[in-house]
Design a protein around this motif. Structure first.
Motif, short mmCIF file in Angstrom:
data_model
loop_
_atom_site.label_atom_id
_atom_site.label_comp_id
_atom_site.label_asym_id
_atom_site.label_seq_id
_atom_site.Cartn_x
_atom_site.Cartn_y
_atom_site.Cartn_z
N ALA A 265 33.33 36.70 44.18
CA ALA A 265 34.46 37.63 44.11
C ALA A 265 35.83 36.96 44.17
N GLY A 266 35.84 35.62 44.25
CA GLY A 266 37.14 34.94 44.31
C GLY A 266 37.83 34.91 42.96
N ASP B 169 36.21 45.44 38.55
CA ASP B 169 36.73 45.25 37.18
C ASP B 169 36.44 43.88 36.59
N VAL B 170 35.19 43.47 36.59
CA VAL B 170 34.84 42.19 35.96
C VAL B 170 33.65 42.40 35.03
N PRO B 171 33.84 43.17 33.94
CA PRO B 171 32.71 43.47 33.06
C PRO B 171 32.04 42.22 32.48
N GLU B 172 32.83 41.16 32.20
CA GLU B 172 32.22 39.95 31.63
C GLU B 172 31.28 39.30 32.63
N GLN C 97 30.12 45.48 44.16
CA GLN C 97 31.53 45.12 43.97
C GLN C 97 32.29 45.35 45.28
N CYS C 98 33.05 44.33 45.65
CA CYS C 98 33.78 44.37 46.91
C CYS C 98 35.23 44.78 46.63
N ALA C 99 35.57 45.99 47.07
CA ALA C 99 36.90 46.55 46.77
C ALA C 99 38.03 45.71 47.35
#
Length: 199
Positions: free
Chosen positions: A17-18, A65-68, A80-82
């Motif tokens: 998530a970075g 928001d990382v569809p790729e 997913q970590c908000a």
């Protein structure tokens, strides 16, 4: 996703998530999506996920928001970590919370795709034998990933900031697992790291 799939198991948590600002200060090019110079040409993220998945049930922690990135690891469980921008500890706590009924965790970093599956298995074995924290050592230096038993669940959930779980490694006994795996020290921080690394 039911929580029970992790019940009583050692779980591989892949922290992805970075933002990787050192790789590209603009934040446009994700280092996790760069292809590695290996035969299969997989990305940094897909390689790290595959090696962890070969050893343990896993859960991947992504930013929103990382569809790729999701496309790279869609076959695996992910969350997913908000509040990922709060630092590594936020995504670590997020992953532990999602897998809270696990027997322990091997906390792996998505920008370290060269860690061998055997290394992950050795750390999990150390936890099963009773270690509360297990860290890999190569040529006298500790590296990643690091294993934690359920004993540390409340402390892992309470972590804050960008140090990840380093404070626990300094405050509690650590079982060191000596391994012949230079991958525990190889992280991808710059474009040069991708070209230099071994398979």
């Amino acid at each position: 996703m039911s929580h029970s799939r992790y019940s009583g198991q050692i779980v591989g948590l892949l922290l992805a998530a970075g933002r990787g600002r050192r790789f590209d200060p603009t934040g446009i090019r994700s280092k996790l999506l760069q292809k590695l110079p290996t035969a299969d040409g997989r990305t940094v993220l897909a390689s790290a996920a595959a090696r962890l998945a070969a050893a343990l049930p896993l859960c991947i922690v992504l930013r929103p928001d990382v569809p790729e990135q999701i496309a790279q690891i869609a076959e695996y469980p992910w969350v997913q970590c908000a509040n990922a921008d709060d630092g590594m500890a936020a995504s670590l706590a997020c992953g532990v919370q999602r897998t809270a009924d696990a027997a322990g965790w091997i906390i792996a970093l998505a920008d370290m795709p060269y860690v061998e599956t055997a290394t992950i298995q050795a750390l999990a074995a150390a936890l099963r034998r009773g270690a509360d924290i297990a860290a890999p050592v190569f040529e006298g230096r500790r590296g990643n990933p690091v294993g934690f038993s359920r004993l540390h669940l409340p402390r892992l959930l309470a972590l804050r900031g960008d140090q990840g779980a380093r404070s626990l490694l300094q405050s509690f006994p650590v079982v060191e697992v000596a391994l012949d795996d230079p991958g525990i020290h190889q992280d991808i921080d710059t474009v040069a790291d991708i070209r230099q690394s071994s398979s």
